[in-house]
Every structure is written in structure tokens, then in C-alpha cells.
Write a protein that holds these residues in place. Sequence first.
Motif, PDB file in Angstrom:
ATOM      1  N   VAL A 113       0.692  -1.317   0.080  1.00 48.57           N
ATOM      2  CA  VAL A 113      -0.028  -0.134   0.051  1.00 48.57           C
ATOM      3  C   VAL A 113       0.911   1.435   0.192  1.00 48.57           C
ATOM      4  O   VAL A 113       0.379   2.230   0.171  1.00 48.57           O
TER       5      VAL A 113
ATOM      6  N   ARG B 147      -4.934   4.583   3.025  1.00 43.45           N
ATOM      7  CA  ARG B 147      -4.061   3.411   2.665  1.00 43.45           C
ATOM      8  C   ARG B 147      -3.922   2.464   3.881  1.00 43.45           C
ATOM      9  O   ARG B 147      -3.846   1.250   3.836  1.00 43.45           O
TER      10      ARG B 147
ATOM     11  N   ILE C 196      -6.679   0.090   4.240  1.00 43.49           N
ATOM     12  CA  ILE C 196      -6.587  -0.797   3.164  1.00 43.49           C
ATOM     13  C   ILE C 196      -5.545  -2.008   3.377  1.00 43.49           C
ATOM     14  O   ILE C 196      -5.686  -3.085   3.347  1.00 43.49           O
ATOM     15  N   ALA C 197      -4.472  -1.560   4.047  1.00 49.50           N
ATOM     16  CA  ALA C 197      -3.368  -2.489   4.455  1.00 49.50           C
ATOM     17  C   ALA C 197      -3.885  -3.440   5.620  1.00 49.50           C
ATOM     18  O   ALA C 197      -3.794  -4.689   5.240  1.00 49.50           O
TER      19      ALA C 197
ATOM     20  N   ILE D 114      -5.978   2.795  -6.090  1.00 48.39           N
ATOM     21  CA  ILE D 114      -7.080   1.684  -5.520  1.00 48.39           C
ATOM     22  C   ILE D 114      -7.874   0.925  -6.615  1.00 48.39           C
ATOM     23  O   ILE D 114      -8.154  -0.380  -6.562  1.00 48.39           O
TER      24      ILE D 114
ATOM     25  N   LEU E  44      -5.670  -1.707  -7.694  1.00 52.85           N
ATOM     26  CA  LEU E  44      -5.458  -2.917  -6.595  1.00 52.85           C
ATOM     27  C   LEU E  44      -6.644  -3.573  -6.644  1.00 52.85           C
ATOM     28  O   LEU E  44      -6.603  -4.960  -6.526  1.00 52.85           O
TER      29      LEU E  44
END
Length: 313
Positions: A115, A135, A138-139, A166, A169
Motif C-alpha cells: 500500500v 491506505r 486498506i493495509a 485503489i 488494486l
Amino acid sequence: MIEARELTKRYGDRTAVDRLSFTVRPGLVTGFLGPNGAGKSTTMRMVLGLDAPSSGTVTVAGQRYDRLGAPLRVVGSLLDAKSVHGGRTVRRHLLGLARSNAIPRRRVDEVLELVGLADVADQRAKGLSLGMGQRLGIAAALLGDPEVLILDEPVNGLDTEGIRWIRDLLKSQAAQGRTVFLSSHLMSEMELTADHLIVIGRGRLLADTDMRDFIRTNSQGGTRVRTPDDEAQRMRALLESRGARVALDATGGWRVTGLGPSEVGELAREHRLAVHELTPVLSSLEEVYTQMTRSSVEFRGAETPYETEEAFR
Ligand code: ADP
């Protein structure tokens, strides 16, 4: 896979989620759409065991969330990126989550790389910018390498670069066979990211459909027409005289609705007007969605069609 069956949530006499049944399948990014107050967050909270359904069921990977032994290894989620203990460093926050879910320490460094937070791993979470905080959320979602990802408005607070990151990802996570379920109020972003759509209004299912089919089926036939500059106004007047709606589009051509390319081409020939471009165009997701929420036409492509005006009121 996420499966909701007749999922219902009532708060007092208010029904936030109303007999919602849907399946979110692996290998795709599924977008969750609906106006504010439609019940998206409530649905996501029930999937994640944060709210108990009043009736009905929802399972993740075949199990109720509260029956999952190490939930982060099955489902990763981002609901509110600010729900992090601000005094902890980025790495300690992730290490704590890893420990409680029997996830190896080295995975923390992997997700920090993934990330783009490796350089700020020893900073306190409260000092992070909004985008960095997102981030970190999201991690945490990716930490357990889960087969299901659930993200509520994941691009909030991100700049253009972050938004693209994003998008890539999530697409790559889906391409690896994971189930990706995300809500966003940014239609243009949803159009670029999602393969499939689940649309709700007033807690009820309005559409459960492939994104391209949804746009293709519900688009108003549109055509982009470009003529030499000195003929543009004549062309416009002609098109309007045939009942078409004509507007300038972002490329400087006319965006015509109500007449298809062949009708526009024939009209131009009849009146000896030069045409430099004649392109069929689909509506954007935003246009289709907005038009549907305004009018009372039924969502075509919905498994269970409802009158949308009623459903959105
Ligand atoms: P969305 O995420 O689509 O904007 P929500 O799930 O947040 O919608 O809300 C759906 C409805 O449920 C709204 O009418 C909201 O006011 C109501 N609601 C949500 N949470 C609660 C709560 N804890 N108590 C009472 N009503 C709630």
C-alpha cells in the motif's frame, strides 16, 4: 462469496434494509450503489457482524461472520478509516491486528509495501494525512490475505493518483479470484472499477446486474456528431426539428439523443451537410443512474423490479 438472504434490519419502526437477497461472486468487483440512506452501510455492517439482522441471514465464505475463527483471514474490510488508535504507529497497529488473527509478522511488512506505507511505518497513525490513513485501512483489510474484501467508500480522501491506485488494486484482487464488494457515491469511479452492480433504494434491491449490460440496456440511444464549424448550427436546428435533443459534449461535438447514427447520417445526406464524425455513444453510469432515480421507469435487468420513484423516495 457473500450471500444475503431476505436480509432485514429495522431500527424502531424504520426499515433500513428490507428483505435484501443477493450474491456477491468471486472474481469480480461488485459495486454497491444507492442514494444516501438507502441502507448500504447497514448492509455492510451486517455482513461484518457489527450489526445483527432483525431477520434473514448473511454469510461470508459460507459462514456467518461471528462463526469465523480468524475473520481477518477470510474477509478484510474498510468501513471507517479513522477507527485507528491514533497514538500507535502504523506498524504497531498492523502488528496488533496480525497477532490477534494468527497472521505472521512478515505479512505486515508485505502489506506496508503493497500500500506504499513502508516509509512511514514508524509514524503515529494520528499524524497521517487522510489519504495515508485510507491506505492504512486498506493495509489492514489486506493483512490476512482474505478471499473477500468489503470496502465502504474506499476512495474518499484520495487524490487522483490514490484513486487510480485503489482501482488497480481492487481489479487485481478480483482477477486473483477474490470477492470484492465496494460502495462509492462516485459514479464515474464505479463505472471504471466495477464489473457487476447491486443497486438498492430504501433498503430494497433494485438491480443486480452486469455493469455493461446495465448501461447498455438502460442507455438512451445517443450519437456524437461533428460537422464543420460553419455548419454546426444548421445541423443542430435540423436535428432538433426531428425531435432530437442536442447538447455540446466535452469533445466539442454535438451529443444527440433520440436519433441514432443512421438517422443522423441520412438527415445530413438529405440536406447536403458534411459530417466529420458520427459515433454511437452509451450513456455514462451516472446518467443512467440519475435518470432512473428521477423517473418511475423500472430498472430493466433487475431480478425483482420495483417502481424506482417509490423506492427512492
Ligand atoms: P447508506 O449507507 O446507504 O447511506 P445507511 O445504511 O447508513 O444508508 O442508513 C440506512 C437507514 O437506516 C437510514 O435511514 C438511516 O437513518 C438508518 N439508520 C442507520 N443506522 C441507524 C441506527 N444506528 N439507528 C437508527 N437508524 C439508523
